[in-house]
Design a protein around this motif. Sequence first.
Motif, short mmCIF file in Angstrom:
data_model
loop_
_atom_site.label_atom_id
_atom_site.label_comp_id
_atom_site.label_asym_id
_atom_site.label_seq_id
_atom_site.Cartn_x
_atom_site.Cartn_y
_atom_site.Cartn_z
N TRP A 267 -8.49 14.75 0.93
CA TRP A 267 -7.30 14.00 0.52
C TRP A 267 -6.84 13.01 1.58
O TRP A 267 -6.14 12.06 1.27
CB TRP A 267 -6.17 14.94 0.11
N GLU A 268 -7.24 13.22 2.83
CA GLU A 268 -6.89 12.27 3.88
C GLU A 268 -7.63 10.94 3.69
O GLU A 268 -7.21 9.92 4.19
CB GLU A 268 -7.22 12.85 5.25
N LYS A 269 -8.73 10.98 2.94
CA LYS A 269 -9.55 9.78 2.73
C LYS A 269 -9.30 9.11 1.38
O LYS A 269 -9.95 8.14 1.05
CB LYS A 269 -11.03 10.14 2.86
N VAL A 270 -8.37 9.65 0.60
CA VAL A 270 -8.07 9.09 -0.72
C VAL A 270 -6.89 8.13 -0.61
O VAL A 270 -5.89 8.43 0.04
CB VAL A 270 -7.75 10.20 -1.73
N GLN A 271 -7.03 6.97 -1.25
CA GLN A 271 -5.95 5.99 -1.33
C GLN A 271 -5.69 5.68 -2.79
O GLN A 271 -6.62 5.57 -3.59
CB GLN A 271 -6.30 4.71 -0.59
N ILE A 272 -4.41 5.50 -3.13
CA ILE A 272 -4.01 5.19 -4.51
C ILE A 272 -3.38 3.81 -4.54
O ILE A 272 -2.64 3.43 -3.64
CB ILE A 272 -3.03 6.25 -5.03
N GLY A 273 -3.68 3.07 -5.57
CA GLY A 273 -3.13 1.72 -5.71
C GLY A 273 -3.15 1.32 -7.17
O GLY A 273 -3.14 2.16 -8.07
N GLY A 274 -3.21 0.04 -7.40
CA GLY A 274 -3.28 -0.44 -8.76
C GLY A 274 -2.51 -1.71 -8.97
O GLY A 274 -2.09 -2.36 -8.01
N GLY A 275 -2.34 -2.05 -10.22
CA GLY A 275 -1.66 -3.29 -10.55
C GLY A 275 -0.71 -3.12 -11.71
O GLY A 275 -0.84 -2.21 -12.53
#
Length: 181
Positions: free
Chosen positions: A40-48
């Motif tokens: 989970w330290e390597k997961v990033q969440i984003g979007g538009g």
Amino acid sequence: MEKNPTIYLTKFLVFTLLITYSLKVNAQDYEEVSTKNPFWEKVQIGGGLGLGFGSNFTNITVAPSAIYNINEYVSAGVGLQYSYVNQKGFYKSNIYGGSLIALVNPIQQIQVSVELEQLRVNTSFNSTFGGVTDNFWNTALFLGAGYRTNNVTIGIRYNVLYKENQGVYADPFIPFIRVYF
């Protein structure tokens, strides 16, 4: 009795915003847990999020995504997309689907991307001779490049599967702003 898509769209947007806010609050609550699980330290969440309004025209897009940072140079992830487009008295369209994305950062300021996108397009047209529907799948393969600073990348991507007057995109070149937290 005709169903009002604005009510459903409003409910969908409120639900999406509540889920997004909940994820942000929960991410802060689980900060201690994430230090125990390196995934989970390597997961990033984003979007538009896209909103467009005009004279009898509405365009609303919600597109969350997440990536996993394999190392400091390579990331891979998935995304979802939903768009509602309405030109009053002419057409309505619901577009939904997903994508797979790979990001490569050869140097810290440059990001190169490959994204495979599959969208379902359901469109209904109104005319003086009756209604017409057009339902199809739209596949796009984007190659992109951009300037990256911290968690924001600004660039352009090119749809190598683009065919003029076919699909949902009017042009093979599409500018983007990509943000991951």
